[in-house]
Design a protein around this motif. Sequence first.
Motif, PDB file in Angstrom:
ATOM      1  N   ASN A  39       0.821  -1.203   0.000  1.00 62.97           N
ATOM      2  CA  ASN A  39       0.000   0.000   0.000  1.00 62.97           C
ATOM      3  C   ASN A  39       0.857   1.256   0.000  1.00 62.97           C
ATOM      4  OD1 ASN A  39      -2.395  -1.401   0.001  1.00 62.97           O
ATOM      5  ND2 ASN A  39      -2.553  -1.479   2.223  1.00 62.97           N
ATOM      6  N   ILE A  40       1.967   1.232   0.750  1.00 64.56           N
ATOM      7  CA  ILE A  40       2.861   2.386   0.773  1.00 64.56           C
ATOM      8  C   ILE A  40       3.455   2.625  -0.617  1.00 64.56           C
ATOM      9  CG2 ILE A  40       5.081   3.218   1.652  1.00 64.56           C
ATOM     10  CD1 ILE A  40       4.400   1.844   4.308  1.00 64.56           C
ATOM     11  N   LYS A  41       3.888   1.533  -1.275  1.00 68.15           N
ATOM     12  CA  LYS A  41       4.454   1.669  -2.618  1.00 68.15           C
ATOM     13  C   LYS A  41       3.421   2.195  -3.609  1.00 68.15           C
ATOM     14  CE  LYS A  41       8.052  -1.871  -2.159  1.00 68.15           C
ATOM     15  NZ  LYS A  41       8.551  -3.188  -2.633  1.00 68.15           N
ATOM     16  N   GLU A  42       2.186   1.709  -3.480  1.00 75.26           N
ATOM     17  CA  GLU A  42       1.130   2.183  -4.359  1.00 75.26           C
ATOM     18  C   GLU A  42       0.877   3.671  -4.149  1.00 75.26           C
ATOM     19  OE1 GLU A  42      -1.110   0.458  -6.750  1.00 75.26           O
ATOM     20  OE2 GLU A  42       0.836  -0.557  -6.735  1.00 75.26           O
ATOM     21  N   ARG A  43       0.846   4.078  -2.877  1.00 76.51           N
ATOM     22  CA  ARG A  43       0.613   5.495  -2.588  1.00 76.51           C
ATOM     23  C   ARG A  43       1.778   6.355  -3.079  1.00 76.51           C
ATOM     24  NH1 ARG A  43      -1.500   3.580   2.417  1.00 76.51           N
ATOM     25  NH2 ARG A  43       0.393   4.210   3.533  1.00 76.51           N
ATOM     26  N   GLU A  44       2.997   5.849  -2.899  1.00 78.60           N
ATOM     27  CA  GLU A  44       4.156   6.592  -3.386  1.00 78.60           C
ATOM     28  C   GLU A  44       4.083   6.796  -4.891  1.00 78.60           C
ATOM     29  OE1 GLU A  44       7.579   4.453  -2.126  1.00 78.60           O
ATOM     30  OE2 GLU A  44       7.647   5.396  -0.134  1.00 78.60           O
ATOM     31  N   ALA A  45       3.658   5.752  -5.612  1.00 73.60           N
ATOM     32  CA  ALA A  45       3.533   5.853  -7.066  1.00 73.60           C
ATOM     33  C   ALA A  45       2.475   6.895  -7.441  1.00 73.60           C
ATOM     34  CB  ALA A  45       3.166   4.494  -7.654  1.00 73.60           C
ATOM     35  N   THR A  46       1.387   6.914  -6.682  1.00 71.81           N
ATOM     36  CA  THR A  46       0.329   7.887  -6.939  1.00 71.81           C
ATOM     37  C   THR A  46       0.831   9.311  -6.733  1.00 71.81           C
ATOM     38  OG1 THR A  46      -1.384   6.322  -6.273  1.00 71.81           O
ATOM     39  CG2 THR A  46      -1.984   8.654  -6.248  1.00 71.81           C
ATOM     40  N   TYR A  47       1.497   9.524  -5.592  1.00 73.19           N
ATOM     41  CA  TYR A  47       1.996  10.868  -5.290  1.00 73.19           C
ATOM     42  C   TYR A  47       3.080  11.286  -6.294  1.00 73.19           C
ATOM     43  CZ  TYR A  47      -0.332   9.937  -0.831  1.00 73.19           C
ATOM     44  OH  TYR A  47      -1.252   9.622   0.137  1.00 73.19           O
ATOM     45  N   GLU A  48       3.917  10.340  -6.705  1.00 75.26           N
ATOM     46  CA  GLU A  48       4.979  10.650  -7.661  1.00 75.26           C
ATOM     47  C   GLU A  48       4.405  11.074  -9.004  1.00 75.26           C
ATOM     48  OE1 GLU A  48       8.566  11.327  -9.415  1.00 75.26           O
ATOM     49  OE2 GLU A  48       8.136  11.020  -7.278  1.00 75.26           O
ATOM     50  N   LEU A  50       1.396  12.361  -9.548  1.00 74.15           N
ATOM     51  CA  LEU A  50       0.761  13.658  -9.370  1.00 74.15           C
ATOM     52  C   LEU A  50       1.813  14.763  -9.324  1.00 74.15           C
ATOM     53  CD1 LEU A  50      -1.848  15.231  -8.935  1.00 74.15           C
ATOM     54  CD2 LEU A  50      -1.633  14.802  -6.488  1.00 74.15           C
ATOM     55  N   SER A  51       2.959  14.475  -8.679  1.00 77.80           N
ATOM     56  CA  SER A  51       4.033  15.457  -8.603  1.00 77.80           C
ATOM     57  C   SER A  51       4.606  15.753  -9.984  1.00 77.80           C
ATOM     58  CB  SER A  51       5.136  14.939  -7.675  1.00 77.80           C
ATOM     59  OG  SER A  51       6.220  15.827  -7.637  1.00 77.80           O
ATOM     60  N   GLN A  52       4.774  14.700 -10.819  1.00 77.13           N
ATOM     61  CA  GLN A  52       5.274  14.901 -12.178  1.00 77.13           C
ATOM     62  C   GLN A  52       4.324  15.777 -12.991  1.00 77.13           C
ATOM     63  OE1 GLN A  52       6.410  11.310 -14.251  1.00 77.13           O
ATOM     64  NE2 GLN A  52       7.223  10.370 -12.377  1.00 77.13           N
ATOM     65  N   ILE A  53       3.025  15.478 -12.877  1.00 77.56           N
ATOM     66  CA  ILE A  53       2.025  16.264 -13.601  1.00 77.56           C
ATOM     67  C   ILE A  53       2.095  17.726 -13.169  1.00 77.56           C
ATOM     68  CG2 ILE A  53      -0.459  16.643 -13.922  1.00 77.56           C
ATOM     69  CD1 ILE A  53      -0.803  13.594 -13.632  1.00 77.56           C
ATOM     70  N   ASP A  54       2.191  17.926 -11.853  1.00 82.85           N
ATOM     71  CA  ASP A  54       2.209  19.284 -11.317  1.00 82.85           C
ATOM     72  C   ASP A  54       3.429  20.052 -11.817  1.00 82.85           C
ATOM     73  OD1 ASP A  54       1.009  21.252  -9.449  1.00 82.85           O
ATOM     74  OD2 ASP A  54       2.906  21.010  -8.373  1.00 82.85           O
ATOM     75  N   LYS A  55       4.609  19.397 -11.840  1.00 89.07           N
ATOM     76  CA  LYS A  55       5.826  20.073 -12.292  1.00 89.07           C
ATOM     77  C   LYS A  55       5.725  20.474 -13.755  1.00 89.07           C
ATOM     78  CE  LYS A  55       9.023  17.823  -9.061  1.00 89.07           C
ATOM     79  NZ  LYS A  55      10.134  16.836  -8.921  1.00 89.07           N
TER      80      LYS A  55
END
Length: 427
Positions: A39-48, A50-55
């Motif tokens: 679950n942590i890895k899945e969440r990290e992938a989600t946040y990563e 979203l961060s790429q899109i935002d940048k």
Amino acid sequence: MNKKVSLGTAVTLMAIAAALAVAITMVYSIRTFNDKLYNIKEREATYEKLSQIDKIVRSEYYGNIDEKYLMDSIARGYIQGISDRYALYLTAEQYQQQLENVEGKKVGIGIDTVCDTSGYMLVTEVYPESAADIAGISEGDLILQVGELEVTTQTYEEAREALEGEAGTKISVVLRQDNEDQEPIELTRRKVEIPSVYMEVADGIAYIQITEFADATANQFARAIENASREGAEGLIFDVRGNPGGTIDSVSQVLDRLLPEGDIVSATYRNGETKVLATSDEREVNMPMAVVVNEKTASAAELFAQAIWDYEKGQVVGVTTYGKGLMQTIYRLDDGSALDITVAKYNPPKSPNFDGIGVVPDYEVKLTADQAQLLSEGSLDRDSDPQMRKAKELVNAAILAKNSGSSNVRQEGESGEASGGSSSAAS
């Protein structure tokens, strides 16, 4: 003959038992750890992502970003992505509106309207003790102007919103009453209770329509039952057609007045635990009853019908209901917005959960297309309503049976075929 176990054997057995316990605990712990790690890895992938899109957007997008709208949209997209068809993301403004809806009260001048064929605002209901009621506005009046806004088909929704606002503020309206245009009148907005229970006694039967189950519904229902008894009613017909539901607390309080002692509703959560949410005391209404439902009867309104059936208090007439047996809870966020997500299945007192199935009536009675249209407009006459006629037939038969000494409320009437009872039959 008793056999003695040597000390060495006992110690060995104890060691084996301890080793097994440790092994089982380790297996469980490793499995739990792996699940959490996944679950942590899945969440990290989600946040990563979203961060790429935002940048990329912030460095390349040719335009201005509305940060509040962006945040609301991200939250709304997340909720849409969990595949919960009843889940909602509510902005701070929408959350406040939802609280008013749950409370069964709203701030305004105290009317319901529709857009008339003329384009004006047709008053369809005036709430008791509201500003509109005090000013003499009546059902059937037309509102031609709200403030400086002329009411037309194009401006109707804007005009409706203009009638609402903060309590204590004023708004002027121009009316047409009895085909005569009136001078502008000034009204003070205030919080008023929205009627959700309507009662009328005719031929010894109380017809009680419940349009929703809001916080204010329970007290309105209690008054309706008291008035029905005072007016000599011997039977009750509950009309919950088109009722979209409401809160578990509200429908439980309503059912508590009708049902004998016992469970009203329970909920089954994601971990498999089932918990009783509400019970009824020993006080009950001992009158023959029937509940009229249709395909738009949903959620708490379905629970209402099924609970009455489960306790053999009355029969159900109409067509199979919507089939929503899932419970949502609203969680307020720090910025005033909120999430409304499904947290459990809720269950009737005795029958299985009806989600995706609906409550199946004892007597299936359909309306024609014309009758359904009149019902939606609130203009279907009771004598021309086949579902109401069937319910009246059943209640009259039950009243006759009760007066003659029989206690079976599920007697068949002179016509109509029973379709098998409730959602338990369908499941």
